[in-house]
Design an enzyme around this catalytic site. Structure first.
Site, short mmCIF file in Angstrom:
data_model
loop_
_atom_site.label_atom_id
_atom_site.label_comp_id
_atom_site.label_asym_id
_atom_site.label_seq_id
_atom_site.Cartn_x
_atom_site.Cartn_y
_atom_site.Cartn_z
CE LYS A 138 -2.43 -6.33 1.46
NZ LYS A 138 -3.64 -5.62 1.05
CD GLU A 160 -4.70 -2.08 2.37
OE1 GLU A 160 -4.86 -1.01 1.80
OE2 GLU A 160 -4.67 -3.19 1.78
CG ASP A 183 0.14 1.91 -4.69
OD1 ASP A 183 -0.51 2.30 -3.71
OD2 ASP A 183 0.06 0.76 -5.14
#
Length: 767
Positions: free
Chosen positions: A601, A489, A359
């Site tokens: 997701k 994921e 991230d």
């Protein structure tokens, strides 16, 4: 149904009314931090209802032994826990012989919390009736100093409303804390020493295994109607892990009693003698005093906001959302210490563990690069360079050789510490984000020096990994990458994830290009690096074979790249046709059912289109966006921002605005029904990107800032600032025009909607 109790306000997060069901959520939302430490918005006084106690110190962690049912070779030995640190905010309070506890009071009225983001403080007030009939009004203000970042302050005021009151304040430090997410339900702190003074106290403890030492300190003073009573504690109770002072005072009905508490941490990361450092921290805080420190806090935050603020006119919820996100990012990381990074929960909770995920490179660096200075972003890159040896070690544990580097999915010190096999072994696309951040840093700042000095070694290690990870398929006569998890994921152990394959090829190509560039422009660095890593031309040619012949799954019929080889074999029921009672699927479905479903997701193929926008046509983006967004459930906090940016590019402004609201208010409105575990800090940088790169259309091409401004119909206008190569560019957009203002001494040229615009020093141009 999302939660909707936070009051709309341009500069503050406000809750009105006491509801025990909201306590844990509010503890997350009203969290405070200063880059060095942070804490959830727990009550200072006793609270016997459900609560999630949490105080945290940047960089302090514990290697909690991995807990799995079946150990697999290559598993990390531990999961790095973000530690719940000793509690210094606690103040037990007796009023006319009864302990103050909002969960036990016969009534609680006028309850209000405010997190003032403009000035950097948290305040709570209420009126309550105790079981003994005493009615009180309470007002508490707390902040963690930006300037003295080892120090926090509490001012806790009590006014009896219907009778005089004998008040016993019992401030304490407690090192007997635990983590809610401990694998083995063990304590992580070993108390070493408890030291007491007349109005101050110290508890020194160290973490088991990692041996971080921290001295937690407090200093207390009792006030009546604004004057220091200069009283000493009537009792001091101490164990080997906790110390508590007791102060007695009597206050008349309608008058105001208060305790001011200084607290904080000094740690061995920064001090040889943490006890002496704690004593000095108290002296500095006392010399300034509460009021002066609060004024300094306001000034410090004004300076932060001067550069990082984004204004939105005509939409209070949108304005509140972006400021909340920017505020939390700055509370978590200010760029002062290159040993630190940006954890996904920051100082708001324990979930996920570790301080560093991909991230940082994919989402956070653009924010810090544009709102601080390039040195802050360079520190984040240096953090990864300093952990290159560990990345090579991580790859070695999985069988890779010759200096191949696999950066960890989760880490505190460079070691992999995530213990889910589908992430640890398979979510290898993270390596690509590390390399992309180096490219992005140079593209934005123009500072190439990082690459020959440090970055080239990282790029070579990553390229070696991709070269070894690819497999030649005799069936396809191309190189493939098998057994991976992409950014989505909700698919594990798939073959040829498009994003993974694409970024693998790009990493190899980019590394080779930089090796060539450094050889020509920085020959001494080139010689040093090539000799250090023992790289030959023959090896480079082997890399090239893989990159030039990488396989990418696609459907010509649909006109899209395939998320992975088997995606079209799934039952392709779109999200719009999924019963809403089944959402969120990660809380309603078995993992088996999720893995077999088409549901996504977060951006996966579209993450590739975001990173490498210039590699694809707008028509390709449109086809892939419309196909994959229809299967995306956005159950990752990182999902809405990418979709908002791309919807804006495609002129789907209603969709872009909806995604913006979702990313900006993800926690405030608890879209994913999990905010009580902590806020989603790293995705908050994506909220900033949604405005600057989405609605503002900011890109850097050929060393020039480009803008393609658009504005949602719900807004009257918006503005943001960019620190572009030490020149401050302010962009202001309304429904009729765009203004570009330059706060700098050198004229620049920018491109707005494809047209070159010359902007003079310290001037404003309207387009």
């Amino acid at each position: 149904m999302n939660q909707d109790y936070i009051k709309p306000d341009n500069w503050s997060i406000i809750e009105e009314g006491f509801d025990v069901e909201r306590v844990k959520s509010s503890e997350s939302l009203f969290s405070i931090g200063n880059g060095a430490m942070g804490q959830r918005a727990n009550f200072e006084e006793t609270y016997s209802g459900e609560t999630f106690q949490g105080s945290y110190i940047a960089g302090i962690y514990y290697p909690d032994k991995t807990k799995v049912g079946w150990w697999k070779n290559g598993y990390p030995e531990y999961f790095a826990k973000v530690l719940n640190a000793p509690n210094w905010i606690g103040i037990d309070i007796e009023i006319n012989g009864e302990n103050l506890d909002l969960h036990q009071c016969t009534s609680v009225r006028k309850f209000r919390r405010e997190l003032n983001m403009k000035e950097g403080w948290y305040q709570r007030s209420f009126e309550a009736t105790l079981q003994n009939g005493t009615e009180i009004a309470v007002n508490v203000k707390r902040f963690l100093s930006i300037n003295l970042d080892e120090v926090g302050m509490i001012n806790y005021e009590i006014s009896p409303l219907n009778k005089d009151a004998k008040i016993v304040y019992k401030p304490y430090i407690d090192a007997g804390v635990t983590n809610e997410d401990a694998n083995w339900e063990e304590k992580f702190w070993e108390p070493l020493e408890v030291k007491k003074g007349s109005n101050e106290a110290f508890v020194t403890a160290q973490t088991f295994k990692t041996h971080f030492k921290a001295t937690t300190f407090m200093h207390n003073s009792i006030w009546a109607n604004g004057k220091n009573e200069n009283i000493s504690p009537v009792a001091i109770d101490a164990t080997n892990e906790k110390i508590q002072h007791s102060y007695e005072t009597v206050i008349a009905q309608g008058q105001t009693s208060a305790i001011q508490k200084i607290g904080g941490y000094t740690v061995s990361m920064n001090h040889t003698n943490t006890q002496t450092a704690a004593e000095n921290a108290i002296k500095l805080a006392l010399a300034k005093g509460y009021d002066a420190l609060l004024e300094e806090q306001k000034t410090a935050w004004a300076k932060i906001w001067e550069m990082s603020d984004i204004t939105i006119d005509g939409d209070v919820k949108a304005q509140q959302g972006i400021r909340f996100n920017i505020f939390q990012l700055n509370q978590t990381y200010l760029g002062k210490d290159s040993r630190l990074n940006i954890g996904p929960k920051g100082f708001t909770g324990e979930k996920y563990g570790g301080s560093t995920y991909w991230d940082t490179e994919a989402y956070c660096i653009p924010f810090y690069m544009a709102t601080k200075d390039q040195e802050v972003a360079r520190n984040l890159l240096t953090y990864r360079y300093n952990q290159l040896d560990k990345a090579i070690e991580n790859a070695g544990k999985l069988g890779f050789t010759n200096g191949a580097a696999l950066y960890p999915m989760v880490t505190m010190n460079g070691e992999e510490c995530h213990n889910e096999w589908e992430i640890t072994f398979e979510e290898i696309h993270r390596n690509g984000a590390i390399a992309f951040a180096i490219f992005n840093y140079y593209r934005f700042t123009g500072d190439y020096s990082y690459i020959p000095e440090k970055g080239l070694e990282v790029l070579i290690g990553i390229a070696r990994f991709w070269h070894q990870r690819a497999t030649f398929s005799t069936h396809k006569n191309q190189y493939v990458i098998l057994g991976v998890t992409g950014p989505n994921e909700y698919e594990n152990n798939v073959n040829n994830n498009f994003y993974t394959n694409y970024i693998a090829k790009w990493c190899i190509d980019y590394a080779a290009e930089q090796i060539q560039k450094v050889s020509l422009e920085y020959p001494s660095d080139h010689k040093r690096v090539i000799e250090k890593v023992n790289l030959s031309n023959a090896e480079l040619q082997e890399w090239k074979k893989v990159a030039d012949n990488m396989y990418f799954p696609q459907s010509e019929e649909l006109g899209v790249y395939l998320q992975q080889d088997g995606f079209l074999d799934k039952e392709l029921v779109r999200v719009a046709d999924l019963d809403k009672s089944q959402r969120p699927i990660n809380q309603k479905w078995s993992w088996d059912r999720i893995l077999r479903s088409p549901y996504i997701k977060q951006a996966d193929v579209l993450q590739c289109f975001y990173f490498f926008e210039d590699h694809f046509s707008k028509e390709q983006l449109k086809n892939n966006f419309e196909f994959y967004e229809s299967f995306t459930v956005h159950e990752s906090s990182l999902s809405p921002c990418v979709h908002s940016i791309q919807a804006a590019v495609l002129d789907k402004m209603d969709m872009a605005y909806t995604f913006y609201l979702r990313t900006s208010r993800l926690d405030l409105d608890d879209y994913n029904k999990e905010v009580e575990e902590g806020c989603h800090i790293t995705s908050m940088a994506g909220t900033w990107m949604s405005i600057v790169e989405g609605f503002g259309g900011m890109r850097v091409k050929d060393n020039t800032l480009h803008f393609a401004p658009k504005i949602p119909k719900e807004w009257q206008g918006y503005s943001f600032k960019i620190n572009f190569r030490n020149q401050i560019v302010k962009v202001t957009v309304d429904q009729k025009a765009t203004q570009i203002a330059l706060e700098g001494n050198t004229a620049i040229t920018v491109v707005v909607n494809g047209k070159e615009i010359a902007v003079g020093a310290n001037t404003v141009v309207t387009v």
